[in-house]
Design a protein around this motif. Structure first.
Motif, PDB file in Angstrom:
ATOM      1  N   GLN A 253       0.808  -1.218   0.000  1.00  0.00           N
ATOM      2  CA  GLN A 253       0.000   0.000   0.000  1.00  0.00           C
ATOM      3  C   GLN A 253       0.844   1.272   0.000  1.00  0.00           C
ATOM      4  O   GLN A 253       0.361   2.335  -0.415  1.00  0.00           O
ATOM      5  CB  GLN A 253      -0.939   0.010   1.220  1.00  0.00           C
ATOM      6  CG  GLN A 253      -1.969  -1.108   1.217  1.00  0.00           C
ATOM      7  CD  GLN A 253      -2.893  -1.055   0.014  1.00  0.00           C
ATOM      8  OE1 GLN A 253      -3.346   0.019  -0.387  1.00  0.00           O
ATOM      9  NE2 GLN A 253      -3.166  -2.201  -0.575  1.00  0.00           N
ATOM     10  N   VAL A 254       2.082   1.186   0.451  1.00  0.00           N
ATOM     11  CA  VAL A 254       2.924   2.384   0.524  1.00  0.00           C
ATOM     12  C   VAL A 254       4.001   2.388  -0.548  1.00  0.00           C
ATOM     13  O   VAL A 254       4.838   3.297  -0.582  1.00  0.00           O
ATOM     14  CB  VAL A 254       3.581   2.508   1.919  1.00  0.00           C
ATOM     15  CG1 VAL A 254       2.524   2.684   2.986  1.00  0.00           C
ATOM     16  CG2 VAL A 254       4.471   1.293   2.220  1.00  0.00           C
ATOM     17  N   ALA A 255       3.996   1.382  -1.417  1.00  0.00           N
ATOM     18  CA  ALA A 255       5.016   1.266  -2.455  1.00  0.00           C
ATOM     19  C   ALA A 255       4.534   1.864  -3.773  1.00  0.00           C
ATOM     20  O   ALA A 255       3.346   2.096  -3.988  1.00  0.00           O
ATOM     21  CB  ALA A 255       5.388  -0.208  -2.657  1.00  0.00           C
ATOM     22  N   GLU A 256       5.500   2.134  -4.658  1.00  0.00           N
ATOM     23  CA  GLU A 256       5.222   2.540  -6.034  1.00  0.00           C
ATOM     24  C   GLU A 256       5.471   1.323  -6.920  1.00  0.00           C
ATOM     25  O   GLU A 256       6.525   0.691  -6.835  1.00  0.00           O
ATOM     26  CB  GLU A 256       6.124   3.697  -6.454  1.00  0.00           C
ATOM     27  CG  GLU A 256       5.792   5.017  -5.782  1.00  0.00           C
ATOM     28  CD  GLU A 256       4.538   5.649  -6.366  1.00  0.00           C
ATOM     29  OE1 GLU A 256       4.183   5.329  -7.516  1.00  0.00           O
ATOM     30  OE2 GLU A 256       3.916   6.463  -5.659  1.00  0.00           O
ATOM     31  N   HIS A 257       4.508   1.006  -7.775  1.00  0.00           N
ATOM     32  CA  HIS A 257       4.583  -0.186  -8.609  1.00  0.00           C
ATOM     33  C   HIS A 257       4.694   0.224 -10.074  1.00  0.00           C
ATOM     34  O   HIS A 257       4.031   1.165 -10.516  1.00  0.00           O
ATOM     35  CB  HIS A 257       3.338  -1.047  -8.416  1.00  0.00           C
ATOM     36  CG  HIS A 257       3.039  -1.352  -6.990  1.00  0.00           C
ATOM     37  ND1 HIS A 257       3.541  -2.458  -6.335  1.00  0.00           N
ATOM     38  CD2 HIS A 257       2.287  -0.685  -6.062  1.00  0.00           C
ATOM     39  CE1 HIS A 257       3.110  -2.468  -5.087  1.00  0.00           C
ATOM     40  NE2 HIS A 257       2.354  -1.396  -4.894  1.00  0.00           N
ATOM     41  N   ARG A 258       5.508  -0.492 -10.831  1.00  0.00           N
ATOM     42  CA  ARG A 258       5.651  -0.224 -12.256  1.00  0.00           C
ATOM     43  C   ARG A 258       5.655  -1.537 -13.039  1.00  0.00           C
ATOM     44  O   ARG A 258       6.159  -2.563 -12.565  1.00  0.00           O
ATOM     45  CB  ARG A 258       6.959   0.533 -12.550  1.00  0.00           C
ATOM     46  CG  ARG A 258       7.051   1.919 -11.925  1.00  0.00           C
ATOM     47  CD  ARG A 258       6.046   2.889 -12.516  1.00  0.00           C
ATOM     48  NE  ARG A 258       6.198   4.231 -11.968  1.00  0.00           N
ATOM     49  CZ  ARG A 258       5.551   4.685 -10.902  1.00  0.00           C
ATOM     50  NH1 ARG A 258       4.718   3.885 -10.230  1.00  0.00           N
ATOM     51  NH2 ARG A 258       5.728   5.939 -10.493  1.00  0.00           N
ATOM     52  N   ILE A 259       5.070  -1.482 -14.233  1.00  0.00           N
ATOM     53  CA  ILE A 259       5.093  -2.623 -15.143  1.00  0.00           C
ATOM     54  C   ILE A 259       5.542  -2.137 -16.514  1.00  0.00           C
ATOM     55  O   ILE A 259       5.446  -0.952 -16.829  1.00  0.00           O
ATOM     56  CB  ILE A 259       3.715  -3.310 -15.262  1.00  0.00           C
ATOM     57  CG1 ILE A 259       2.644  -2.296 -15.700  1.00  0.00           C
ATOM     58  CG2 ILE A 259       3.325  -3.981 -13.948  1.00  0.00           C
ATOM     59  CD1 ILE A 259       1.271  -2.902 -15.908  1.00  0.00           C
ATOM     60  N   ILE A 260       6.040  -3.055 -17.322  1.00  0.00           N
ATOM     61  CA  ILE A 260       6.327  -2.772 -18.729  1.00  0.00           C
ATOM     62  C   ILE A 260       5.378  -3.623 -19.555  1.00  0.00           C
ATOM     63  O   ILE A 260       5.240  -4.824 -19.314  1.00  0.00           O
ATOM     64  CB  ILE A 260       7.786  -3.086 -19.092  1.00  0.00           C
ATOM     65  CG1 ILE A 260       8.741  -2.167 -18.318  1.00  0.00           C
ATOM     66  CG2 ILE A 260       8.013  -2.926 -20.592  1.00  0.00           C
ATOM     67  CD1 ILE A 260      10.211  -2.431 -18.601  1.00  0.00           C
ATOM     68  N   THR A 261       4.721  -2.992 -20.514  1.00  0.00           N
ATOM     69  CA  THR A 261       3.805  -3.714 -21.397  1.00  0.00           C
ATOM     70  C   THR A 261       4.316  -3.669 -22.831  1.00  0.00           C
ATOM     71  O   THR A 261       5.066  -2.757 -23.205  1.00  0.00           O
ATOM     72  CB  THR A 261       2.391  -3.105 -21.341  1.00  0.00           C
ATOM     73  OG1 THR A 261       2.456  -1.723 -21.752  1.00  0.00           O
ATOM     74  CG2 THR A 261       1.821  -3.178 -19.925  1.00  0.00           C
ATOM     75  N   ASN A 262       3.902  -4.665 -23.624  1.00  0.00           N
ATOM     76  CA  ASN A 262       4.268  -4.682 -25.038  1.00  0.00           C
ATOM     77  C   ASN A 262       3.157  -4.043 -25.861  1.00  0.00           C
ATOM     78  O   ASN A 262       2.219  -3.454 -25.315  1.00  0.00           O
ATOM     79  CB  ASN A 262       4.565  -6.107 -25.507  1.00  0.00           C
ATOM     80  CG  ASN A 262       3.363  -7.040 -25.349  1.00  0.00           C
ATOM     81  OD1 ASN A 262       2.223  -6.591 -25.130  1.00  0.00           O
ATOM     82  ND2 ASN A 262       3.590  -8.335 -25.458  1.00  0.00           N
ATOM     83  N   ARG A 263       3.241  -4.155 -27.174  1.00  0.00           N
ATOM     84  CA  ARG A 263       2.264  -3.522 -28.055  1.00  0.00           C
ATOM     85  C   ARG A 263       0.844  -4.021 -27.789  1.00  0.00           C
ATOM     86  O   ARG A 263      -0.135  -3.297 -27.982  1.00  0.00           O
ATOM     87  CB  ARG A 263       2.626  -3.787 -29.519  1.00  0.00           C
ATOM     88  CG  ARG A 263       3.807  -2.980 -30.037  1.00  0.00           C
ATOM     89  CD  ARG A 263       4.060  -3.271 -31.494  1.00  0.00           C
ATOM     90  NE  ARG A 263       5.184  -2.508 -32.023  1.00  0.00           N
ATOM     91  CZ  ARG A 263       5.091  -1.289 -32.515  1.00  0.00           C
ATOM     92  NH1 ARG A 263       3.917  -0.693 -32.561  1.00  0.00           N
ATOM     93  NH2 ARG A 263       6.159  -0.665 -32.987  1.00  0.00           N
ATOM     94  N   LYS A 264       0.721  -5.282 -27.376  1.00  0.00           N
ATOM     95  CA  LYS A 264      -0.596  -5.866 -27.126  1.00  0.00           C
ATOM     96  C   LYS A 264      -1.145  -5.495 -25.750  1.00  0.00           C
ATOM     97  O   LYS A 264      -2.289  -5.822 -25.434  1.00  0.00           O
ATOM     98  CB  LYS A 264      -0.512  -7.388 -27.244  1.00  0.00           C
ATOM     99  CG  LYS A 264      -0.126  -7.893 -28.624  1.00  0.00           C
ATOM    100  CD  LYS A 264      -0.050  -9.410 -28.644  1.00  0.00           C
ATOM    101  CE  LYS A 264       0.348  -9.934 -30.017  1.00  0.00           C
ATOM    102  NZ  LYS A 264       0.453 -11.419 -30.021  1.00  0.00           N
ATOM    103  N   GLY A 265      -0.317  -4.843 -24.933  1.00  0.00           N
ATOM    104  CA  GLY A 265      -0.749  -4.498 -23.587  1.00  0.00           C
ATOM    105  C   GLY A 265      -0.452  -5.573 -22.565  1.00  0.00           C
ATOM    106  O   GLY A 265      -0.864  -5.463 -21.405  1.00  0.00           O
TER     107      GLY A 265
END
Length: 304
Positions: free
Chosen positions: A41-53
């Motif tokens: 709840q206190v963290a920052e989250h990141r993802i990487i997506t491709n062209r399809k999402g």
């Protein structure tokens, strides 16, 4: 094209946590739910997506103290490894940590990940507590400086910045700087203050110029990688704007978007390349640029 995205909806977080479990917990036979802890709840989250999402990489950062950020849960899908996505997600998380005021980052690395974190500038400090009671780890630390982003081939990168300044004066006027180069990903940044319109957002023309120069720079560095040279010119450019830039203009070009052959240049012939550049405001995608570039052999230009 790969994009760094911040999960926001319940569905996005569900997919993100499933990806984390699938790649970081399931291989060790830990059940779903073991991928989460008390810092979500206190963290920052990141993802990487491709062209399809589809999610192809992920990571998380949270503050341990006002000065120290902890980076965890770095994972890259096996089908997308060795494409610079690990460095890409790390750069995004480090940027978040710096924006939060952290002066250093720590990570508890398993043995198989030590080389990766070392390549990102981390150093082993001491042995860390075992993960989930069984996975041996080492605590690694990276101290932030004004500019300790990942720069591969610093001489080439310096040459690119100087070439921009000397031959493309708009670069200086826009405050465009090379921020990082991993060999597979080039990131540039521009000054918002130097490109701001009456609405408090970045000029559309400035965004186009930032994208064009970033694509130009990627081809320049790829020529250096191959010991080639030539005059790089833009043949065609198309950009799609989705949101205005109000904070931090960034442009990212990933080598996976680059298509074309360098072979013609070896025979003093013109080479044609296509590539894509993602434009972001901080970590928020705001535009996509598709460009066609030509590289003209120097020998023919000199004869003409």
């Amino acid at each position: 094209m790969y994009k760094v995205v911040t999960p926001k909806s319940d569905a996005e977080f569900e997919a993100y946590f499933h990806f984390r479990w699938e790649h970081l917990r399931q291989p060790w036979n830990f059940p779903p739910g073991s991928e989460k802890d008390e810092y979500e709840q206190v963290a920052e989250h990141r993802i990487i997506t491709n062209r399809k999402g589809d999610i192809v990489a992920c990571g998380r950062v949270h503050l341990n103290t006002a000065e120290e950020a902890q980076i965890r849960h770095i994972a890259v899908h096996s089908d997308h490894q060795r494409k610079g996505l690990g460095q890409m997600i790390m750069a995004a998380l480090e940027n978040v940590a710096k924006d939060l005021g952290a002066e250093r980052a720590v990570t508890n690395s398993r043995e198989i990940s030590i080389d990766f974190f070392s390549s990102c500038g981390f150093k082993i400090e001491r042995e860390a507590p075992n993960e989930l009671g069984m996975l041996k780890r080492q605590q690694m630390v990276k101290k932030f400086t004004e500019n300790n982003s990942l720069i591969l081939h610093p001489k080439w990168c310096k040459s690119l910045q100087e070439t921009w300044s000397e031959t493309i004066p708009i670069t200086e006027h826009m405050g465009i700087k090379l921020y990082q180069y991993t060999g597979r990903t080039l990131e540039t940044r521009a000054s918002l203050n130097k490109n701001i319109n009456i609405h408090g957002t970045m000029f559309a023309g400035s965004i186009f110029s930032l994208a064009t120069l970033t694509g130009w720079g990627m081809i320049y560095l790829q020529l250096k990688e191959r010991g080639l040279d030539g005059d790089i010119v833009l043949g065609d450019g198309d950009i799609h704007y989705h949101k205005p830039i109000t904070m931090k203009p960034r442009a990212i070009c990933n080598i996976e978007t680059l298509s074309g052959k360098f072979k013609p240049l070896e025979n003093d012939n013109k080479a044609r390349f296509e590539l894509s550049v993602a434009i972001l405001d901080g970590d928020t995608p705001v535009a996509e640029f598709e460009g066609v570039f030509y590289v003209l052999p120097l020998s023919k230009n000199e004869e003409e």
